[in-house]
Design an enzyme around this catalytic site. Sequence first.
Site, PDB file in Angstrom:
ATOM      1  N   TYR A   1      -8.644  -1.933   4.737  1.00 30.33           N
ATOM      2  CA  TYR A   1      -9.646  -1.849   3.682  1.00 30.33           C
ATOM      3  C   TYR A   1      -9.950  -0.369   3.519  1.00 30.33           C
ATOM      4  O   TYR A   1     -10.608   0.239   4.360  1.00 30.33           O
ATOM      5  CB  TYR A   1     -10.892  -2.621   4.081  1.00 30.33           C
ATOM      6  CG  TYR A   1     -11.930  -2.771   2.983  1.00 30.33           C
ATOM      7  CD1 TYR A   1     -12.130  -3.988   2.352  1.00 30.33           C
ATOM      8  CD2 TYR A   1     -12.711  -1.689   2.576  1.00 30.33           C
ATOM      9  CE1 TYR A   1     -13.081  -4.139   1.350  1.00 30.33           C
ATOM     10  CE2 TYR A   1     -13.655  -1.824   1.580  1.00 30.33           C
ATOM     11  CZ  TYR A   1     -13.840  -3.048   0.968  1.00 30.33           C
ATOM     12  OH  TYR A   1     -14.776  -3.184  -0.030  1.00 30.33           O
ATOM     13  N   THR A   2      -9.450   0.242   2.447  1.00 32.87           N
ATOM     14  CA  THR A   2      -9.526   1.698   2.295  1.00 32.87           C
ATOM     15  C   THR A   2     -10.446   2.152   1.166  1.00 32.87           C
ATOM     16  O   THR A   2     -10.507   3.342   0.869  1.00 32.87           O
ATOM     17  CB  THR A   2      -8.126   2.288   2.054  1.00 32.87           C
ATOM     18  OG1 THR A   2      -7.558   1.682   0.889  1.00 32.87           O
ATOM     19  CG2 THR A   2      -7.225   2.047   3.257  1.00 32.87           C
TER      20      THR A   2
ATOM     21  N   TYR B   1     -16.391   2.654   6.624  1.00 35.81           N
ATOM     22  CA  TYR B   1     -14.935   2.752   6.765  1.00 35.81           C
ATOM     23  C   TYR B   1     -14.554   3.381   8.100  1.00 35.81           C
ATOM     24  O   TYR B   1     -13.736   2.823   8.849  1.00 35.81           O
ATOM     25  CB  TYR B   1     -14.364   3.571   5.606  1.00 35.81           C
ATOM     26  CG  TYR B   1     -12.898   3.920   5.755  1.00 35.81           C
ATOM     27  CD1 TYR B   1     -11.920   2.934   5.669  1.00 35.81           C
ATOM     28  CD2 TYR B   1     -12.493   5.234   5.982  1.00 35.81           C
ATOM     29  CE1 TYR B   1     -10.579   3.243   5.805  1.00 35.81           C
ATOM     30  CE2 TYR B   1     -11.155   5.548   6.118  1.00 35.81           C
ATOM     31  CZ  TYR B   1     -10.208   4.560   6.027  1.00 35.81           C
ATOM     32  OH  TYR B   1      -8.879   4.877   6.168  1.00 35.81           O
TER      33      TYR B   1
ATOM     34  N   ILE C   1      -4.190 -10.668   7.652  1.00 37.36           N
ATOM     35  CA  ILE C   1      -4.380 -10.292   9.060  1.00 37.36           C
ATOM     36  C   ILE C   1      -5.797 -10.597   9.547  1.00 37.36           C
ATOM     37  O   ILE C   1      -6.043 -10.632  10.762  1.00 37.36           O
ATOM     38  CB  ILE C   1      -4.031  -8.815   9.325  1.00 37.36           C
ATOM     39  CG1 ILE C   1      -5.015  -7.872   8.609  1.00 37.36           C
ATOM     40  CG2 ILE C   1      -2.589  -8.527   8.924  1.00 37.36           C
ATOM     41  CD1 ILE C   1      -4.893  -6.416   9.065  1.00 37.36           C
TER      42      ILE C   1
ATOM     43  N   GLY D   1       0.830  -1.199   0.000  1.00 37.15           N
ATOM     44  CA  GLY D   1       0.000   0.000   0.000  1.00 37.15           C
ATOM     45  C   GLY D   1       0.866   1.251   0.000  1.00 37.15           C
ATOM     46  O   GLY D   1       2.100   1.181  -0.083  1.00 37.15           O
TER      47      GLY D   1
END
Length: 283
Positions: free
Chosen positions: A62-63, A126, A38, A10
């Site tokens: 998780y973006t 999010y 993870i 990332g």
Amino acid sequence: MNILVTGSNGQVGSELQALADAYPQFSFIFVDKKDLDIGHEEAVHAFFDTHNFDYCINCAAYTAVDQAESDTETAYLVNAMGAKNLATACKKHATRLFQISTDYVYHNHQNTPFKEQDATSPKSVYGRTKLEGEKLALGNHTETLILRTSWVYSSFGNNFVKTMIRLGSDRDQLGIIFDQIGSPTYARDLAKAMLDIINQNPKEFTGIYHYSNEGVCSWFDFATAIFELEKIDCQVNPIETKDYPTPAQRPHFSLLNKGKIKATFGLEIPYWRESLKACLELL
């Protein structure tokens, strides 16, 4: 000093890889999802059982903010349960944990820079899953340092800066939101800050801290600066959030007060336009 970096491909993970040679006192292991998921508790503990880490920097997340609204289960698995899995493994093996979080945990009508003790009120999946990840990480391992950051960009990966360069080169004008206020964060500055903190190996390593570049702007200001520095001839028109609806709600004001991290660790934080220049030079 042995350091595990998850989510290594990332933006922040890639910047940590780019900086690794500048910190020869550290030994890094970089893993991405294919190496370590993870969200898989047994896999996390098995991985830690066969390694020895002093610090873990969790860059895995998780973006996809809008996609998370319809993919709640995956967002929760990565952002919340992933943080918990790492925290429990870190506690078992006396490893200190950096958990990267977000300004999206703040979503109210405050109009002064947020301090770490201010109330949280996330309005997106999010934001809620990242806040839950904070709680689970700190609740399961006291030696966890939460870093809330904002508007991250880099020369690696996909981000606002690269999107603006691409769109600005193809179009005569763009409408960019002017009523969301915050501060961009160059991922390399964030990565360097974490490594500088590790280099101090502080006695106290726990709690919530803010990190973004200094200064304040809107997305409109950010885009204007990108075009100015890149000499892109594209007119930027300010629009309101309501004119650009998205599945996930974004906070209108999420400027972070960095006084705590600067006072605690003696960090000097660059101004956002100077960091933008540095990133654009690499691009």
